[in-house]
Design an enzyme around this catalytic site. Sequence first.
Site, PDB file in Angstrom:
ATOM      1  N   ARG A  31       0.820  -1.212   0.000  1.00  0.00           N
ATOM      2  CA  ARG A  31       0.000   0.000   0.000  1.00  0.00           C
ATOM      3  C   ARG A  31       0.856   1.266   0.000  1.00  0.00           C
ATOM      4  O   ARG A  31       0.550   2.246  -0.672  1.00  0.00           O
ATOM      5  CB  ARG A  31      -0.925  -0.018   1.228  1.00  0.00           C
ATOM      6  CG  ARG A  31      -1.843   1.194   1.291  1.00  0.00           C
ATOM      7  CD  ARG A  31      -2.891   1.024   2.384  1.00  0.00           C
ATOM      8  NE  ARG A  31      -3.904   2.065   2.316  1.00  0.00           N
ATOM      9  CZ  ARG A  31      -4.167   2.905   3.308  1.00  0.00           C
ATOM     10  NH1 ARG A  31      -3.507   2.837   4.437  1.00  0.00           N
ATOM     11  NH2 ARG A  31      -5.114   3.807   3.168  1.00  0.00           N
ATOM     12  N   ASP A  67       2.864   6.158  -2.595  1.00  0.00           N
ATOM     13  CA  ASP A  67       3.995   6.953  -3.088  1.00  0.00           C
ATOM     14  C   ASP A  67       3.771   7.305  -4.560  1.00  0.00           C
ATOM     15  O   ASP A  67       3.833   8.466  -4.950  1.00  0.00           O
ATOM     16  CB  ASP A  67       5.301   6.160  -2.914  1.00  0.00           C
ATOM     17  CG  ASP A  67       6.525   7.007  -3.255  1.00  0.00           C
ATOM     18  OD1 ASP A  67       6.468   8.244  -3.055  1.00  0.00           O
ATOM     19  OD2 ASP A  67       7.543   6.445  -3.715  1.00  0.00           O
ATOM     20  N   GLY A  98       4.344  10.863  -8.597  1.00  0.00           N
ATOM     21  CA  GLY A  98       5.154   9.755  -9.085  1.00  0.00           C
ATOM     22  C   GLY A  98       5.879   9.025  -7.970  1.00  0.00           C
ATOM     23  O   GLY A  98       5.839   9.416  -6.803  1.00  0.00           O
ATOM     24  N   ASP A 123       8.503   8.644  -5.997  1.00  0.00           N
ATOM     25  CA  ASP A 123       9.655   9.490  -5.674  1.00  0.00           C
ATOM     26  C   ASP A 123      10.007   9.476  -4.194  1.00  0.00           C
ATOM     27  O   ASP A 123      10.727  10.364  -3.713  1.00  0.00           O
ATOM     28  CB  ASP A 123       9.392  10.938  -6.124  1.00  0.00           C
ATOM     29  CG  ASP A 123       8.208  11.562  -5.373  1.00  0.00           C
ATOM     30  OD1 ASP A 123       7.558  10.861  -4.557  1.00  0.00           O
ATOM     31  OD2 ASP A 123       7.948  12.759  -5.592  1.00  0.00           O
ATOM     32  N   ASN A 172      -3.472   8.687   4.578  1.00  0.00           N
ATOM     33  CA  ASN A 172      -2.258   8.197   5.244  1.00  0.00           C
ATOM     34  C   ASN A 172      -2.259   8.381   6.753  1.00  0.00           C
ATOM     35  O   ASN A 172      -1.663   7.572   7.481  1.00  0.00           O
ATOM     36  CB  ASN A 172      -1.020   8.915   4.674  1.00  0.00           C
ATOM     37  CG  ASN A 172      -0.730   8.542   3.231  1.00  0.00           C
ATOM     38  OD1 ASN A 172      -1.063   7.435   2.798  1.00  0.00           O
ATOM     39  ND2 ASN A 172      -0.123   9.455   2.482  1.00  0.00           N
ATOM     40  N   PRO A 182      -7.416   7.438  -3.664  1.00  0.00           N
ATOM     41  CA  PRO A 182      -8.847   7.132  -3.587  1.00  0.00           C
ATOM     42  C   PRO A 182      -9.313   7.027  -2.140  1.00  0.00           C
ATOM     43  O   PRO A 182      -8.523   6.795  -1.233  1.00  0.00           O
ATOM     44  CB  PRO A 182      -8.940   5.778  -4.293  1.00  0.00           C
ATOM     45  CG  PRO A 182      -7.595   5.165  -4.137  1.00  0.00           C
ATOM     46  CD  PRO A 182      -6.612   6.305  -4.124  1.00  0.00           C
ATOM     47  N   HIS A 216      -6.180  -5.797  -2.256  1.00  0.00           N
ATOM     48  CA  HIS A 216      -6.975  -5.974  -1.040  1.00  0.00           C
ATOM     49  C   HIS A 216      -7.227  -7.449  -0.741  1.00  0.00           C
ATOM     50  O   HIS A 216      -8.006  -7.772   0.145  1.00  0.00           O
ATOM     51  CB  HIS A 216      -8.283  -5.183  -1.124  1.00  0.00           C
ATOM     52  CG  HIS A 216      -8.097  -3.695  -0.979  1.00  0.00           C
ATOM     53  ND1 HIS A 216      -9.136  -2.797  -0.975  1.00  0.00           N
ATOM     54  CD2 HIS A 216      -6.968  -2.949  -0.832  1.00  0.00           C
ATOM     55  CE1 HIS A 216      -8.661  -1.560  -0.831  1.00  0.00           C
ATOM     56  NE2 HIS A 216      -7.339  -1.626  -0.756  1.00  0.00           N
ATOM     57  N   THR A 217      -6.568  -8.320  -1.445  1.00  0.00           N
ATOM     58  CA  THR A 217      -6.504  -9.728  -1.060  1.00  0.00           C
ATOM     59  C   THR A 217      -5.688  -9.900   0.221  1.00  0.00           C
ATOM     60  O   THR A 217      -5.745 -10.944   0.860  1.00  0.00           O
ATOM     61  CB  THR A 217      -5.869 -10.584  -2.185  1.00  0.00           C
ATOM     62  OG1 THR A 217      -5.740 -11.930  -1.739  1.00  0.00           O
ATOM     63  CG2 THR A 217      -4.468 -10.093  -2.545  1.00  0.00           C
ATOM     64  N   ASP A 257      -9.803  -9.024   2.917  1.00  0.00           N
ATOM     65  CA  ASP A 257     -10.225 -10.290   2.300  1.00  0.00           C
ATOM     66  C   ASP A 257     -10.580 -11.238   3.438  1.00  0.00           C
ATOM     67  O   ASP A 257      -9.702 -11.682   4.165  1.00  0.00           O
ATOM     68  CB  ASP A 257      -9.065 -10.848   1.457  1.00  0.00           C
ATOM     69  CG  ASP A 257      -9.395 -12.198   0.847  1.00  0.00           C
ATOM     70  OD1 ASP A 257     -10.339 -12.881   1.310  1.00  0.00           O
ATOM     71  OD2 ASP A 257      -8.695 -12.583  -0.104  1.00  0.00           O
TER      72      ASP A 257
HETATM   73  C1  HEM Z   1      -9.277   1.303  -5.561  1.00  0.00           C
HETATM   74  C2  HEM Z   1      -9.152   2.254  -4.677  1.00  0.00           C
HETATM   75  C3  HEM Z   1      -8.627   1.996  -3.280  1.00  0.00           C
HETATM   76  C4  HEM Z   1      -9.170   2.450  -2.134  1.00  0.00           C
HETATM   77  C5  HEM Z   1     -10.405   3.324  -1.987  1.00  0.00           C
HETATM   78  C6  HEM Z   1      -8.363   1.948  -1.056  1.00  0.00           C
HETATM   79  C7  HEM Z   1      -8.592   2.212   0.285  1.00  0.00           C
HETATM   80  C8  HEM Z   1      -7.981   1.533   1.312  1.00  0.00           C
HETATM   81  C9  HEM Z   1      -8.318   1.692   2.705  1.00  0.00           C
HETATM   82  C10 HEM Z   1      -9.366   2.648   3.263  1.00  0.00           C
HETATM   83  C11 HEM Z   1      -7.545   0.825   3.398  1.00  0.00           C
HETATM   84  C12 HEM Z   1      -7.567   0.617   4.919  1.00  0.00           C
HETATM   85  C13 HEM Z   1      -6.637   1.625   5.571  1.00  0.00           C
HETATM   86  C14 HEM Z   1      -6.794   1.682   7.067  1.00  0.00           C
HETATM   87  O1  HEM Z   1      -7.850   1.337   7.582  1.00  0.00           O
HETATM   88  O2  HEM Z   1      -5.827   2.098   7.753  1.00  0.00           O
HETATM   89  C15 HEM Z   1      -6.715   0.141   2.469  1.00  0.00           C
HETATM   90  C16 HEM Z   1      -5.798  -0.817   2.794  1.00  0.00           C
HETATM   91  C17 HEM Z   1      -4.957  -1.422   1.893  1.00  0.00           C
HETATM   92  N1  HEM Z   1      -4.821  -1.079   0.561  1.00  0.00           N
HETATM   93 FE1  HEM Z   1      -6.103   0.023  -0.506  1.00  0.00          FE
HETATM   94  N2  HEM Z   1      -7.358   1.203  -1.571  1.00  0.00           N
HETATM   95  C18 HEM Z   1      -7.458   1.211  -2.931  1.00  0.00           C
HETATM   96  C19 HEM Z   1      -6.581   0.631  -3.832  1.00  0.00           C
HETATM   97  C20 HEM Z   1      -5.434  -0.019  -3.464  1.00  0.00           C
HETATM   98  C21 HEM Z   1      -4.362  -0.365  -4.370  1.00  0.00           C
HETATM   99  C22 HEM Z   1      -4.310  -0.004  -5.845  1.00  0.00           C
HETATM  100  C23 HEM Z   1      -3.428  -1.028  -3.632  1.00  0.00           C
HETATM  101  C24 HEM Z   1      -2.104  -1.578  -4.059  1.00  0.00           C
HETATM  102  C25 HEM Z   1      -1.787  -1.934  -5.280  1.00  0.00           C
HETATM  103  C26 HEM Z   1      -3.940  -1.116  -2.283  1.00  0.00           C
HETATM  104  C27 HEM Z   1      -3.346  -1.792  -1.262  1.00  0.00           C
HETATM  105  C28 HEM Z   1      -3.852  -1.864   0.031  1.00  0.00           C
HETATM  106  C29 HEM Z   1      -3.369  -2.791   1.027  1.00  0.00           C
HETATM  107  C30 HEM Z   1      -2.357  -3.900   0.786  1.00  0.00           C
HETATM  108  C31 HEM Z   1      -4.051  -2.498   2.200  1.00  0.00           C
HETATM  109  C32 HEM Z   1      -3.861  -3.144   3.584  1.00  0.00           C
HETATM  110  C33 HEM Z   1      -2.763  -2.357   4.290  1.00  0.00           C
HETATM  111  C34 HEM Z   1      -2.426  -2.837   5.677  1.00  0.00           C
HETATM  112  O3  HEM Z   1      -2.914  -3.871   6.149  1.00  0.00           O
HETATM  113  O4  HEM Z   1      -1.625  -2.126   6.335  1.00  0.00           O
HETATM  114  N3  HEM Z   1      -5.127  -0.461  -2.222  1.00  0.00           N
HETATM  115  N4  HEM Z   1      -6.986   0.597   1.211  1.00  0.00           N
END
Ligand code: HEM
Length: 323
Positions: free
Chosen positions: A64, A69, A74, A76, A96, A166, A196-197, A243
Amino acid sequence: MAGVAHSSLCLTLLIVMITISSPVSAQLSVSFYGNTCPSVFDTVRTAIRSAINREARMGASLIRLFFHDCFVNGCDGGVLLDDNGSFVGEKTALANNNSARGFEVIDNIKTRVDQACGRSVVSCADILAIAARDSVVELGGPTYSVPVGRRDARTASRDGANTNLPSFSHNLDDLIRVFSNQGFTEREMVALSGAHTVGQAQCVTFRDRIYNDANIDAAFATSRQANCPRPAPNGDGNLAPLDPQSPNRFGNNYYQALINRRGLLHSDQALFNGGSSDSIVTMYSNNGNAFNTDFANAMIKMGNLNPLTGSQGEVRVNCRRVN
Ligand code: HEM
Ligand SMILES: *[C@@H]1O[C@H](CO)[C@@H](O)[C@H](O)[C@H]1NC(C)=O
Ligand SMILES: *[C@@H]1O[C@H](CO)[C@@H](O)[C@H](O)[C@H]1NC(C)=O
């Protein structure tokens, strides 16, 4: 001979135009540190293995962090800069603040890489890009190559992070727009969302959904409500897996969860909610190979977002502050 002169002028112009319009990312290369820090990939991989052995979630957090980043000015290393009395960076941006994590692991890897190579020659931006790939692989996902040679920014942008990243409350149109602003197709957006898997989200990001959304499996909502009480800020920081089946194992289960209306975030379920991305979700849920291939290619593409190269920026000594 005017015609020859004319056509060679055209050729020259064409070459100039191709040179100018070719992406800066063409300068990234897997062998960039071949002479100056040949052990960089080994050093990062070893460190990521031990970080994930200590805490499986760390792999998700680093994937994430790389995303956050790259989507802001970009790839960076801007997201790594600490705020201080005279500097506001990206760490306190909406997506963040109290959420982005893994900074200590990046610091630790930077120290190890600099030790292994005898000086500070590998950028923090590159370390984050390699760390994200190694995290995907360590959690069981596909591998892909990480061209390097990015340099670190001397600035960061909280406003940029607030605009470009997003939100959990986004609908499909918002998600398509945010990713299309960075050059990604809807299909690439759905593939990248498959990250998000793995990993966890805090109650504050899904409370609204589990109490108010209609497009949610009732039993799933009830079970999530048990650890995410109302009203805010009760339990705001309580965690649930993005997931539900296998939060520490990288795979395509996430898409099946969406089909079962068990997406944790409102934005997750937006990908399977009767709209244009439903068919992509169904396809990835049926075809793990297609997901792996598309995810890997989209991660490479993400790593090519506007890197600083050549003499732009710097190679930071300390990832948390400009030199
Ligand atoms: C499609 C739009 C996306 C939205 C709205 C979104 C939003 C979020 C939110 C709200 C969380 C939880 C953060 C928290 O509660 O502290 C999260 C976690 C996460 N996101 Fe996304 N995300 C998106 C796309 C992505 C993408 C593109 C990636 C990586 C390629 C990603 C990777 C992750 C990962 C791996 C977690 C878990 C992080 C952890 O356990 O510390 N997400 N995301
Ligand atoms: C970030 O979170 C802290 C702690 O919850 C809070 O005090 C601060 O106001 C937040 N910063 C921003 C810019 O939202
Ligand atoms: C604050 O952070 C910025 C960016 O890293 C850095 O240039 C500056 O020296 C820092 N100031 C202090 C007082 O540490």
